[in-house]
Design an enzyme around this catalytic site. Structure first.
Site, mmCIF file in Angstrom:
data_model
loop_
_atom_site.group_PDB
_atom_site.id
_atom_site.type_symbol
_atom_site.label_atom_id
_atom_site.label_comp_id
_atom_site.label_asym_id
_atom_site.label_seq_id
_atom_site.Cartn_x
_atom_site.Cartn_y
_atom_site.Cartn_z
ATOM 1 N N SER A 1 0.825 -1.209 0.000
ATOM 2 C CA SER A 1 0.000 0.000 0.000
ATOM 3 C C SER A 1 0.859 1.259 0.000
ATOM 4 C CB SER A 1 -0.888 0.001 1.254
ATOM 5 O OG SER A 1 -1.500 1.249 1.454
ATOM 6 N N TYR B 1 -3.109 -0.295 10.082
ATOM 7 C CA TYR B 1 -3.149 -0.914 8.756
ATOM 8 C C TYR B 1 -1.860 -0.627 7.989
ATOM 9 C CZ TYR B 1 -4.040 -1.332 3.779
ATOM 10 O OH TYR B 1 -3.916 -1.636 2.451
ATOM 11 N N LYS C 1 1.460 -3.176 6.652
ATOM 12 C CA LYS C 1 2.042 -3.254 5.309
ATOM 13 C C LYS C 1 3.552 -2.997 5.360
ATOM 14 C CE LYS C 1 -1.690 -4.355 3.182
ATOM 15 N NZ LYS C 1 -1.836 -5.741 2.674
#
Length: 335
Positions: A125, A150, A154
């Protein structure tokens, strides 16, 4: 025929990638726990391609289930989509995100190591860059402290893969997505989140359809063209095709390092209000929206420089923001 395992293959990006894989002649095995999708997507993939992929319903957080899967499964590559993906939710439930996004990744890499499997593509991402110092963002931009759990999963995921590649001669590519939107031209698959949408476009289409009362625009005091946050919106079919290009690079051994990463975006930034206006034009539907406070974990602006992916993967986007929004609206209407 090369066999490819696609985890999270019934999700939004996963399902579109499965379609492109089958169109390119790959045999596909899908693993999904159905936590944010349904088996109807499997039927839709079969209708679009004329081929039914093999499907296993497995929760990749359960190590023994992952082991059992790989005991009988021989594959030529793995595309790993399975992950929780909502920025706001990740801040509220960090442990769930670490367990799911990191645990499942480690278990799969362990099986690849133990069974001498190769060719791994990671769904990464643009959040790894945080608020970049320069725009558009190139792959040379530093990875900053994540703004959300989140984003951190990643970052950690990429680090785990890089260290695994170094220790065990695995070949891997991380694709750093910007913001996927749209639906397949057949309108048989698209983005259909279970519950309240976490991404902008499904919330836009559901508001236009009357499912949601109004759309919240988080903040109008950012230092941008109109005060709203700017993002790079890429059509999901273009994004799916980037996975095919990356996979072929690994299978054909044309990768230059055993761990590589590429930005995958449109290369153009659009503000939330610009997206709203573009949607109203593409759909003919007025949107009921209101400005609310900023959302924790959001950054001001992010859009990609895709020169590296264009050159090294021989890939580029073909579809516009307007096409993405129009297809998303057609998909919503079909529901």
């Amino acid at each position: 025929m090369k066999r490819i395992l696609v985890t999270g293959g019934l999700g939004f990006i996963g399902s579109h990638t499965v379609v492109e894989l089958q169109n390119e002649g790959f045999e596909v095995v899908i693993v999904d726990d159905l936590s944010n999708t349904t088996l109807k997507v499997l039927e839709s993939i079969t209708e679009i391609t004329g081929t039914r992929p093999t499907f296993h319903q497995i929760d990749l957080r359960i190590k023994n289930d992952v082991k059992t899967l790989f005991k009988t499964l021989k594959v030529d590559g793995i595309i790993h989509f399975s992950a929780f993906k909502a920025v706001g939710e990740s801040i509220q439930n960090p442990l769930d995100y670490y367990e799911n996004n990191i645990g499942s990744l480690v278990y799969i890499l362990q099986e690849m190591r133990d069974r001498n499997l190769d060719n791994f593509i990671f769904s990464s991402s643009c959040t790894v860059y945080g608020q970049a110092d320069e725009l558009p963002i190139t792959e040379n931009a530093p990875v900053k402290k994540a703004e959300s759990t989140y984003g951190n999963t990643k970052q950690i995921g990429e680090e785990i893969i890089q260290e695994t590649c170094k220790a065990h001669q695995l070949n891997a590519i991380a694709l750093r997505y910007f913001n996927p939107i749209g639906a397949h031209e057949s309108v048989k698959i698209g983005e259909l989140p279970i519950g309240v949408p976490q991404n902008l476009i499904p919330f836009v289409t559901q508001t236009a359809a009357g499912i949601r009362k109004e759309l919240s625009v988080f903040g109008d005091d950012y230092p941008t063209i109109d005060g709203t946050a700017v993002r790079d919106y890429i059509h999901v079919v273009d994004l799916a095709k980037a996975h095919i290009a990356a996979l072929k690079r690994l299978i054909n051994k044309t990768n230059k390092q055993n761990f590589e990463f590429f930005n995958v975006g449109s290369g153009k930034g659009s503000s939330v209000l610009e997206v709203i206006k573009a949607f109203e034009k593409a759909s003919g539907q007025p949107l009921n929206y209101k400005i609310v406070g900023r959302r924790e974990g959001d950054i001001t602006s992010a859009y990609a420089n895709t020169t590296k992916a264009n050159k090294e993967l021989n890939w580029k986007t073909e579809k516009s923001l307007d096409e993405g929004l129009a297809s998303a609206w057609k998909w919503q209407q079909r529901q």
